[in-house]
Design a protein around this motif. Structure first.
Motif: not given
Length: 308
Positions: A177-204
């Motif tokens: 079983e796993v207890f997972v931290n889904f880091p939506l506010g801490m990390a994920i949303q910071r990568f998802l810029v509003r324009s959609g112009d996401i850096r290649d390393n962020w996409r990876e």
């Protein structure tokens, strides 16, 4: 060279650790009298950190000190400490057969070794220094008979440091079983810029974390604008991504809990705690515990709402 960890934890960590401790106590109690088939239970902390952490708080405004006043002594008792997740797991009433603490920072590894000595007479503890994904795979490759062992893996990184492929490997055992931290506010949303112009390393990084490039379809939408097609970030992208990720966890493990939202002291969204595992009994316990805080239940999200 490993980055020096930020000192202390936020006060919101207590909510997360209380939920973890309650579930681990439930888990080992259920398996306590199953020795006729279960030869051992294992707790794995993939980002163990130290055994104890100082709670970060905003410093209080000091009173004015007159020219001839003595400087007030620091109030040592005002410093609050929390048990880290290793101690939380070690102190449950019915302990696991074995504990594995994974940590890559040498200073924290040293603290974990001291913790292992402290509990050495009553707990079987292994400290593994290295990358969490690599060490988790090494545990899976170590020859454990998963027909007769059960495990809980706590995956609590500060960012997107566990690839989906690692979670899939854990799920394939049918015993973890796993207890997972889904880091939506801490990390994920910071990568998802509003324009959609996401850096290649962020996409990876996003591709590896989600295990698919389909995350784009849950976060962005293409529309015809005044000057042609334009990319728009959906206003409910966070919930869309959480529910999609939960669906993937359910497909991999068999059962998944709703996400329990953990907020900071200002009410901002930090991350969601999500449980996934192969057994309905575990789901019942996780749902009961995680429902005590803010939770996100499965729901339909409306297509076409964009971030303003």
């Amino acid at each position: 060279m490993s980055k020096k960890p930020k000192e202390g934890v936020g006060p919101w960590a207590k909510e997360k650790l209380d939920a973890l401790g309650e579930y681990l106590g439930f888990y080992t109690k259920v398996l306590k009298n199953q020795g006729w088939w279960c030869r051992g239970t294992i707790y794995v902390d993939a980002f163990a950190g130290p055994g104890r952490a100082k709670v970060r708080t905003k410093p209080k405004v000091a009173p004015e000190i007159g020219l001839f006043d003595a400087e007030p002594a620091a109030d040592a008792e005002a410093v609050e400490y929390l048990k880290g997740s290793p101690r939380v797991a070690l102190d449950i009433e019915d302990p696991f057969t074995r504990y594995v603490f994974i940590e890559r920072n040498p200073e924290r590894v040293a603290e974990l070794h001291a913790l292992a000595e402290e509990y050495g007479g009553t707990r079987r503890i292994v400290v593994r220094e290295g990358d969490a994904a690599t060490e988790l795979q090494a545990i899976l490759d170590s020859g454990i008979n998963w027909k007769h062992h059960r495990a809980v893996v706590f995956v609590d990184p500060f960012g997107m440091h566990i690839p989906w492929s690692t979670l899939e490997a854990l799920a394939r055992t049918g015993a973890i079983e796993v207890f997972v931290n889904f880091p939506l506010g801490m990390a994920i949303q910071r990568f998802l810029v509003r324009s959609g112009d996401i850096r290649d390393n962020w996409r990876e990084t996003l591709d590896a974390f989600f295990g698919s490039r389909d995350w784009w379809d849950h976060a962005y939408e293409e529309r015809d604008g005044l000057f042609g097609a334009e990319t728009l970030k959906l206003a409910d992208s966070g919930i869309r991504l959480l529910e999609w990720y939960r669906g993937r966890l359910k497909d991999a493990f068999g059962h998944v809990s709703p996400g329990r939202l953990i907020r900071n002291t200002q009410g901002g969204h930090l991350y969601y705690l999500v449980w996934a595992g192969p057994n309905k009994k575990g789901l019942d316990g996780a749902q009961h515990i995680l429902s005590k805080g803010d939770r996100v239940s499965p729901r339909r999200v409306r297509k076409g709402t964009v971030a303003g």
